[in-house]
Motif scaffolding. Structure first.
Motif, mmCIF file in Angstrom:
data_model
loop_
_atom_site.group_PDB
_atom_site.id
_atom_site.type_symbol
_atom_site.label_atom_id
_atom_site.label_comp_id
_atom_site.label_asym_id
_atom_site.label_seq_id
_atom_site.Cartn_x
_atom_site.Cartn_y
_atom_site.Cartn_z
ATOM 1 N N THR A 4 12.980 60.740 75.045
ATOM 2 C CA THR A 4 13.144 62.128 75.482
ATOM 3 C C THR A 4 14.621 62.411 75.694
ATOM 4 O OG1 THR A 4 10.989 62.094 76.571
ATOM 5 C CG2 THR A 4 12.527 63.803 77.290
ATOM 6 N N ALA A 5 15.085 63.522 75.150
ATOM 7 C CA ALA A 5 16.491 63.902 75.311
ATOM 8 C C ALA A 5 16.591 65.364 75.715
ATOM 9 C CB ALA A 5 17.252 63.669 74.008
ATOM 10 N N LYS A 6 17.692 65.636 76.408
ATOM 11 C CA LYS A 6 17.945 67.009 76.854
ATOM 12 C C LYS A 6 19.306 67.437 76.311
ATOM 13 C CE LYS A 6 18.816 69.328 81.262
ATOM 14 N NZ LYS A 6 18.867 69.136 82.708
ATOM 15 N N THR A 43 13.312 67.558 74.759
ATOM 16 C CA THR A 43 12.399 67.216 73.658
ATOM 17 C C THR A 43 11.992 65.746 73.706
ATOM 18 O OG1 THR A 43 13.281 68.931 72.238
ATOM 19 C CG2 THR A 43 12.215 67.103 71.116
ATOM 20 N N THR A 44 10.685 65.526 73.565
ATOM 21 C CA THR A 44 10.174 64.162 73.440
ATOM 22 C C THR A 44 9.714 63.944 72.004
ATOM 23 O OG1 THR A 44 9.416 64.194 75.719
ATOM 24 C CG2 THR A 44 8.429 62.513 74.290
ATOM 25 N N THR A 117 14.996 61.792 68.412
ATOM 26 C CA THR A 117 14.503 61.115 67.203
ATOM 27 C C THR A 117 15.303 59.834 66.950
ATOM 28 O OG1 THR A 117 13.957 63.267 66.266
ATOM 29 C CG2 THR A 117 14.026 61.419 64.738
ATOM 30 N N ALA A 118 16.627 59.932 67.047
ATOM 31 C CA ALA A 118 17.469 58.755 66.796
ATOM 32 C C ALA A 118 17.150 57.647 67.798
ATOM 33 C CB ALA A 118 18.939 59.146 66.867
ATOM 34 N N LYS A 119 16.910 58.047 69.049
ATOM 35 C CA LYS A 119 16.617 57.034 70.075
ATOM 36 C C LYS A 119 15.233 56.426 69.855
ATOM 37 C CE LYS A 119 17.730 55.692 74.572
ATOM 38 N NZ LYS A 119 16.849 55.868 75.725
ATOM 39 N N ALA A 120 14.257 57.278 69.508
ATOM 40 C CA ALA A 120 12.893 56.774 69.288
ATOM 41 C C ALA A 120 12.876 55.767 68.134
ATOM 42 C CB ALA A 120 11.939 57.929 68.998
ATOM 43 N N ARG A 326 14.425 58.946 81.343
ATOM 44 C CA ARG A 326 13.689 57.675 81.433
ATOM 45 C C ARG A 326 12.241 57.928 81.035
ATOM 46 N NH1 ARG A 326 15.506 53.244 84.566
ATOM 47 N NH2 ARG A 326 17.058 54.398 85.756
ATOM 48 N N GLU A 327 11.679 57.074 80.235
ATOM 49 C CA GLU A 327 10.280 57.280 79.791
ATOM 50 C C GLU A 327 9.311 56.778 80.841
ATOM 51 O OE1 GLU A 327 9.085 58.899 77.120
ATOM 52 O OE2 GLU A 327 11.162 59.478 76.859
#
Ligand code: DP6
Length: 327
Positions: A4-6, A43-44, A117-120, A326-327
């Protein structure tokens, strides 16, 4: 496979207006913006083996129209990069941007989507790489990777490898404020994408616009460095007027301004006559953003609130860049 990013939206003080490559979203001129803390998208992105296609939920609503196509085409860029064709994601976005009022949410939207997306996918991108990816979603979004004051280098390379944004001053460099005056205006009928293309292709004023940008950019950077509000405000306002002038020279001609847009512009000029340092800027829509200093907050915001045609005033401070939850 989930992140998840903001990301916050940004307002350009030196506008991005025109592309030299539409597919890669490469601009004809450098632009410079300030990131705003008042508007953001969270966005997650969750990649799941069992999905047969992407899913996109925006503000609790499942999206299936062209906005879905834009998201799924965008995810393809990451799937290709990560060699993960056939892996689909559930994308869940919440916009803290009054989209109904015609505020562009594409900058914060694509910045948050790219980062999540890049982190996921655990891509371990540098900010520069992330800004390059974000640019391909929506040009102005590549500036939202960073907080504070941000410049997007147009670059020279045909493949876009040198076209990305970088921070020129962090968010704590200077406390300036931006009030967004939401107008009781109709939705815009020429999107920024269509408007800038028409202007590049047909406007008799387009070359004049391009010629004027380097000097505005050089001057405004000095103003930001020296925290010279009059310099920064007056250059931003003049740059905005030049950009909007190009639309009048296009074929067919068009304008984003409505009566209430011009009423707010006049109110801002009147504030200056009263000795209040306030300047306006306008993107590809009717709403006006007003720059001012914290000491004038009460008077500027009250004056805008009492202006006919203004339905709401949303204040922002200088915002930060992308962050991860944090997820
Ligand atoms: C007037 O970034 O929305 O707001 O790259 O086609 O998605 P695309 O366009 P977009 O255009 C923004 C134009 C602007 C000026 C600016 O933000 O610099």
């Amino acid at each position: 496979m989930r992140a998840t990013a903001k990301a916050h939206t940004n307002i350009a003080l030196i506008k991005y207006w025109g592309k030299r490559n539409e597919e890669l979203i490469l601009p004809t001129n450098n632009s410079l913006s300030v990131t705003l803390d008042g508007f953001y998208t969270k966005t997650t992105v969750h990649f799941k083996e069992e999905l047969e296609k992407d899913e996109f939920i925006l503000n609790d609503e499942t999206i299936t129209d062209t906005a879905f196509d834009r998201v799924t085409n965008y995810l393809d860029l990451f799937r290709n990069y990560a060699n993960q064709k056939g892996l689909f994601a559930e994308v869940n976005s919440v916009n803290q941007v009054p989209t109904a009022a015609g505020f562009a949410s594409s900058a914060s939207g694509f910045a948050a989507l790219a980062a999540a997306t890049a982190k996921a996918l655990d891509l371990q991108l540098t900010k520069e790489e992330l800004s390059r990816f974000t640019r391909k979603g929506s040009g102005s979004a590549c500036r939202s990777v960073y907080g504070g004051f941000v410049e997007w280098e147009k670059g020279q390379a045909g493949d876009g490898s040198d076209s990305f944004a970088h921070q020129i001053a962090p968010e704590d460099h200077w406390d300036i404020r931006v009030a967004a005056a939401v107008l009781t205006a109709e939705e815009k009928d020429v999107s920024s994408r269509v408007g800038m293309k028409r202007t590049v292709d047909t406007s008799v004023f387009y070359d004049g616009w391009l010629d004027s940008v380097p000097a505005d950019l050089a001057e405004i950077k000095v103003g930001i460095r020296e925290r010279d509000f009059e310099k920064v405000g007056s250059i931003a306002e003049a740059n905005c007027l030049k950009m909007h002038a190009t639309t009048l020279g296009a074929n067919p001609p068009f304008t984003y301004w409505q009566d209430s847009t011009m009423a707010v512009m006049q109110i801002v000029r009147n504030l200056r006559k009263q000795g209040i340092s306030a300047y306006f800027t306008i993107d590809a829509g009717p709403n006006v953003k007003v720059l001012y200093l914290p000491k004038d907050k009460k008077y500027v915001v009250e004056t805008l609130r009492n202006t006919a045609g203004v339905s709401d005033v949303i204040e922002s401070k200088v915002g930060e860049g992308i962050s991860y939850m944090r997820e």
